[in-house]
Write an enzyme that holds these catalytic residues in place. Structure first.
Site, short mmCIF file in Angstrom:
data_model
loop_
_atom_site.label_atom_id
_atom_site.label_comp_id
_atom_site.label_asym_id
_atom_site.label_seq_id
_atom_site.Cartn_x
_atom_site.Cartn_y
_atom_site.Cartn_z
N SER A 99 0.69 -1.21 -0.02
CA SER A 99 0.04 -0.12 -0.07
C SER A 99 1.20 1.37 0.11
CB SER A 99 -1.13 0.05 1.07
OG SER A 99 -1.88 1.06 0.84
N ASP A 244 -1.07 1.48 -4.08
CA ASP A 244 -1.97 0.49 -4.58
C ASP A 244 -3.36 1.10 -5.02
OD1 ASP A 244 -2.70 0.69 -1.96
OD2 ASP A 244 -3.26 -1.43 -1.70
#
EC number: 5.4.2.10
Length: 445
Positions: A99, A244
């Site tokens: 992430s 992401d």
């Protein structure tokens, strides 16, 4: 040893998260999904980290060794994996990403056949299988039972169509100039394509991933460069995604970075005005008091949950809601996406600007967050907070002074997160010293 944290398995690539762990974890997850397997296919996507190649190959090895066929789709946003897993009728989806973390970290997230993140019970079961040598050994296949892997590069179109379908058909982005910061991450192709196809004048920054530059001084965690570009190009709005693309940060036309709870509040009101808001809005226990007041003012019901977008989703299912999110920028429109989707949120905010013919700053200034202080304190021991002597008295003392407080441990590190909120920043700074001193003593920091 615990593998799963607040959002899948995450750690330093090549150290904690090495090829052995990735392969065995994939096998354990595959064994777990076997009970409900229909197609024997598992979808695997990743962001743009260099270590994604190593982990992807290890996952493919693990899954094919127990008889699964694997569909590899390359760099795609996390919400795309959630959507495509169900759309392509796969038994599960796997996203390789850490992430918003730096390039040297990586992670593995799992989705069920319907594109939902796994709950804690499912994660605990996968962990149990991971550490069971007998189950892992028995699952291995041979000869023609070994699975196959294939790479498909054109599924991006399916996701683009689904994202565009979340944008009102009667609107166009032709009047908007937008700056997109794609963080050298998974949305570097998708985000510009979506905005251009809907008619926007698009300026893209940080769209040259090299495997090592994801999130580096860019994206949702570093929006100041985006703010400068918005002012430089006299854009109407700027959108920053993380590696992401499951979170969004908005910058208004003046170069001001929007507070995550301001964004949640105005989007909730937009849904209500359209008659599309079902049940309560869900935010986390870390949400700002100003958000609660704003929602109350407009008679919008509100519920809170633990930090983590999967907990927001669980609470939305419980209360029958369709909108919620986190201050950090994970925003869930569950009518359009199974998880936080930065692109969907960006399009909805664009639709709000166009529908009300107002600037980004005019819209966002409707919710003025109270000052908050968040400090991360390193500790040597995670003691049960409910049993800490003196903690209740400390909280009551803060409350008397008009200070809201929240103390919680990090799910992945030896840290306690200390959050204080009040209308007076100087009071917060003074009381934070008292709070830190208390926890330093009781947690042997």
């Amino acid at each position: 040893m615990k593998l799963f944290g607040t959002d899948g398995v995450r750690g330093k690539a090549g150290e904690f998260l090495d090829s052995f762990l990735a392969m065995r974890l994939a096998m354990a997850a595959g064994i777990y999904f076997k009970d409900k397997a229909l197609t024997n296919n598992i979808l695997v996507g990743k962001d743009t980290r260099r270590s994604g190649y190593m982990i992807e190959n290890a996952i493919v090895s693990g899954l094919t060794s127990i008889g699964y066929n694997v569909i590899e789709i390359g760099p795609m946003p996390t919400p795309a994996i959630a959507f495509l897993t169900e759309d392509m009728r796969c038994d599960a989806g796997i996203m390789i990403s850490a992430s918003h973390n730096p390039y040297y970290d990586n992670g593995i997230k799992f989705f069920d056949a319907h594109g939902n993140k796994l709950d804690e019970q499912a994660e605990a079961k996968i962990e149990e299988i991971y550490f069971n040598d007998k189950l892992i050994e028995e699952a291995r296949t041979t000869k023609s039972q070994i699975g196959q892997a294939k790479r498909i590069d054109d599924v991006i179109g399916r996701y683009i169509v689904s994202i565009k379908n979340s944008f009102p058909k009667e609107l166009t982005l032709k009047s908007l100039r937008v700056v997109l910061d794609v963080a050298h991450g998974a949305s570097y192709k998708v985000a510009p394509t979506v905005f251009r196809e809907l008619g926007a004048d698009v300026i893209v920054i940080n769209d040259k991933p090299n495997g090592l530059n994801i999130n580096e001084n860019c994206g949702a965690l570093h929006p100041l460069n985006l703010a400068l570009e918005v002012k430089k190009f006299r854009a109407d709005v700027g959108f920053a995604f993380d590696g992401d693309a499951d979170r969004l940060v908005v910058v208004d036309e003046k170069g001001e970075v929007a507070h995550g709870d301001s964004l949640l509040g105005v989007l909730a009101l937009f849904l209500k005005k359209q008659g599309k808001l079902k049940s309560s809005v869900v935010s986390t226990i870390m949400s700002n008091g100003a958000l609660k007041e704003f929602l109350t003012k407009y008679k919008i019901p509100h519920e809170t949950c633990n930090v983590g977008d999967k907990y927001v989703l669980e609470k939305l299912k419980e209360c029958g809601g369709n909108f919620g999110g986190e201050q950090s920028g994970h925003i869930i429109f569950s009518d359009y996406a199974k998880t936080g989707d930065g692109l969907v949120a960006a399009l909805q905010f664009s639709a709000l600007m166009l529908s009300e013919a107002k600037s980004a700053s005019e819209i966002l200034n409707q919710v003025k967050p109270y000052p908050q202080l968040l400090h991360n304190l390193k500790i040597s021991e995670k003691k049960d907070l409910s049993k800490l002597a003196g903690l209740e008295e400390l909280k009551k003392d803060l409350e008397k002074k008009g200070i809201a407080s929240l103390f919680r441990y990090s799910g992945t590190e030896n840290l306690i997160r200390l959050l204080l909120e009040a209308k007076d920043i100087k009071l917060l700074e003074k009381e934070m010293k008292v709070v830190e001193s208390f926890f330093m003593k009781v947690l042997n920091a």
